[in-house]
Motif scaffolding. Structure first.
Motif, PDB file in Angstrom:
ATOM      1  N   MET A  28     -55.996 -24.181 -51.371  1.00 27.99           N
ATOM      2  CA  MET A  28     -56.101 -24.943 -52.749  1.00 27.99           C
ATOM      3  C   MET A  28     -57.072 -25.192 -53.143  1.00 27.99           C
ATOM      4  SD  MET A  28     -53.815 -29.035 -51.159  1.00 27.99           S
ATOM      5  CE  MET A  28     -53.787 -29.814 -52.668  1.00 27.99           C
ATOM      6  N   LEU A  29     -57.357 -25.187 -54.442  1.00 22.87           N
ATOM      7  CA  LEU A  29     -58.562 -25.191 -54.811  1.00 22.87           C
ATOM      8  C   LEU A  29     -59.786 -26.355 -55.173  1.00 22.87           C
ATOM      9  CD1 LEU A  29     -57.588 -23.595 -58.387  1.00 22.87           C
ATOM     10  CD2 LEU A  29     -58.435 -22.427 -56.274  1.00 22.87           C
ATOM     11  N   PRO A  30     -61.033 -26.145 -54.958  1.00 23.47           N
ATOM     12  CA  PRO A  30     -61.506 -27.548 -54.862  1.00 23.47           C
ATOM     13  C   PRO A  30     -61.716 -28.827 -56.456  1.00 23.47           C
ATOM     14  CG  PRO A  30     -63.322 -25.929 -54.316  1.00 23.47           C
ATOM     15  CD  PRO A  30     -60.933 -25.061 -54.489  1.00 23.47           C
ATOM     16  N   ASP A  31     -61.278 -27.589 -57.282  1.00 25.85           N
ATOM     17  CA  ASP A  31     -60.931 -28.743 -58.366  1.00 25.85           C
ATOM     18  C   ASP A  31     -59.708 -28.952 -58.860  1.00 25.85           C
ATOM     19  OD1 ASP A  31     -61.528 -29.643 -61.113  1.00 25.85           O
ATOM     20  OD2 ASP A  31     -61.652 -27.465 -62.130  1.00 25.85           O
ATOM     21  N   PRO A  32     -59.340 -30.177 -58.977  1.00 25.37           N
ATOM     22  CA  PRO A  32     -57.684 -30.951 -58.802  1.00 25.37           C
ATOM     23  C   PRO A  32     -56.822 -29.813 -60.761  1.00 25.37           C
ATOM     24  CG  PRO A  32     -59.347 -32.675 -58.784  1.00 25.37           C
ATOM     25  CD  PRO A  32     -60.711 -31.666 -58.874  1.00 25.37           C
ATOM     26  N   ALA A  33     -57.827 -29.935 -61.332  1.00 28.40           N
ATOM     27  CA  ALA A  33     -57.721 -29.594 -62.451  1.00 28.40           C
ATOM     28  C   ALA A  33     -56.602 -27.887 -62.384  1.00 28.40           C
ATOM     29  CB  ALA A  33     -58.211 -29.985 -64.079  1.00 28.40           C
ATOM     30  N   ALA A  34     -58.064 -27.049 -61.569  1.00 25.16           N
ATOM     31  CA  ALA A  34     -57.514 -25.581 -61.506  1.00 25.16           C
ATOM     32  C   ALA A  34     -56.661 -25.794 -60.887  1.00 25.16           C
ATOM     33  CB  ALA A  34     -58.688 -24.919 -61.316  1.00 25.16           C
ATOM     34  N   GLN A  39     -50.977 -24.363 -59.749  1.00 24.29           N
ATOM     35  CA  GLN A  39     -49.893 -24.940 -59.046  1.00 24.29           C
ATOM     36  C   GLN A  39     -48.352 -24.405 -60.241  1.00 24.29           C
ATOM     37  OE1 GLN A  39     -49.452 -28.517 -57.537  1.00 24.29           O
ATOM     38  NE2 GLN A  39     -50.603 -28.027 -55.604  1.00 24.29           N
ATOM     39  N   GLU A  40     -48.807 -24.939 -61.569  1.00 26.78           N
ATOM     40  CA  GLU A  40     -48.046 -24.823 -62.405  1.00 26.78           C
ATOM     41  C   GLU A  40     -48.106 -23.418 -62.404  1.00 26.78           C
ATOM     42  OE1 GLU A  40     -48.054 -24.537 -67.612  1.00 26.78           O
ATOM     43  OE2 GLU A  40     -49.410 -26.161 -66.121  1.00 26.78           O
ATOM     44  N   ILE A  41     -48.900 -22.371 -62.785  1.00 26.86           N
ATOM     45  CA  ILE A  41     -47.661 -20.890 -62.664  1.00 26.86           C
ATOM     46  C   ILE A  41     -47.385 -20.804 -61.808  1.00 26.86           C
ATOM     47  CG2 ILE A  41     -49.651 -18.670 -62.663  1.00 26.86           C
ATOM     48  CD1 ILE A  41     -51.980 -19.516 -64.093  1.00 26.86           C
ATOM     49  N   GLY A  42     -47.638 -20.911 -59.876  1.00 28.18           N
ATOM     50  CA  GLY A  42     -47.138 -20.895 -58.844  1.00 28.18           C
ATOM     51  C   GLY A  42     -45.291 -21.004 -59.151  1.00 28.18           C
ATOM     52  N   VAL A  74     -57.501 -17.801 -60.958  1.00 29.08           N
ATOM     53  CA  VAL A  74     -57.879 -18.815 -62.154  1.00 29.08           C
ATOM     54  C   VAL A  74     -59.117 -19.742 -61.517  1.00 29.08           C
ATOM     55  CG1 VAL A  74     -57.020 -21.603 -61.689  1.00 29.08           C
ATOM     56  CG2 VAL A  74     -55.237 -19.768 -62.204  1.00 29.08           C
ATOM     57  N   ALA A  75     -59.389 -19.480 -60.580  1.00 32.25           N
ATOM     58  CA  ALA A  75     -61.012 -20.247 -59.905  1.00 32.25           C
ATOM     59  C   ALA A  75     -62.108 -19.037 -60.343  1.00 32.25           C
ATOM     60  CB  ALA A  75     -61.360 -20.358 -58.645  1.00 32.25           C
ATOM     61  N   ALA A  76     -61.589 -17.769 -60.739  1.00 31.80           N
ATOM     62  CA  ALA A  76     -62.061 -16.764 -61.814  1.00 31.80           C
ATOM     63  C   ALA A  76     -62.675 -17.015 -62.889  1.00 31.80           C
ATOM     64  CB  ALA A  76     -62.345 -15.126 -61.251  1.00 31.80           C
ATOM     65  N   GLY A  77     -61.414 -18.387 -63.381  1.00 31.92           N
ATOM     66  CA  GLY A  77     -61.837 -18.853 -64.366  1.00 31.92           C
ATOM     67  C   GLY A  77     -60.887 -18.209 -65.961  1.00 31.92           C
TER      68      GLY A  77
END
Length: 154
Positions: A28-34, A39-42, A74-77
């Motif tokens: 999981m990513l630390p940022d809940p929005a990211a 998850q939406e993409i997945g 996603v984390a890379a922006g």
């Protein structure tokens, strides 16, 4: 009472284990929005091993790798579209749970309509054949007499 509570706790854990495929903190990513965006993409990407599950729902190693790839991007922006496009370019139309409509996928999209149309035509033909078929011929006098004799014997 303690055993019952432990048994219920264990059963609940077993029942929800598959539903929390991404529930591992390492994925999981630390940022809940990211994380929500990942998850939406997945949920739009097909597991190439399970085929009828999204990578978010699958426990396969390839799905885990794709989840990790999506989260890294996603984390890379990167935008959701660019992440989806990257995976699509790498794995083709099959990786998308909703493939795009184009000349290659047109038969896939048209197949349900074609099958329903063929089924409707078959039902109409069967109905016409049944309606056009003549009913049974009326009984002759000899057959009526024989039937009356059989009924008396019963």
């Amino acid at each position: 009472m303690r055993r019952l509570a432990l048994t219920l706790l264990l059963a609940m854990g077993l029942l929800t284990g598959g539903a929390l495929a991404v529930g591992r903190p390492a994925e999981m990513l630390p940022d809940p929005a990211a994380e929500a965006r990942a998850q939406e993409i997945g949920r739009e990407l097909r597991c190439m091993v399970c085929q009828n599950q999204s990578i978010e729902d699958s426990e396969a190693d390839l799905a885990r790798d794709l989840r990790r790839l999506v989260r890294e991007r996603v984390a890379a922006g990167e935008s959701s579209d660019s992440v989806r496009d990257y995976v699509h370019a790498r794995y083709g139309d099959f990786v998308l749970l909703r493939p795009p409509f184009n000349l290659v996928t047109a038969p896939l999209w048209a197949l349900p309509v074609i099958v329903l149309g063929l089924g409707a035509l078959t039902l109409l033909r069967m109905r016409r054949r049944t309606a056009a078929r003549p009913g049974p011929a009326p009984l002759s006098e000899e057959e009526r007499a024989r039937l009356a004799a059989l009924e008396r014997d019963i």
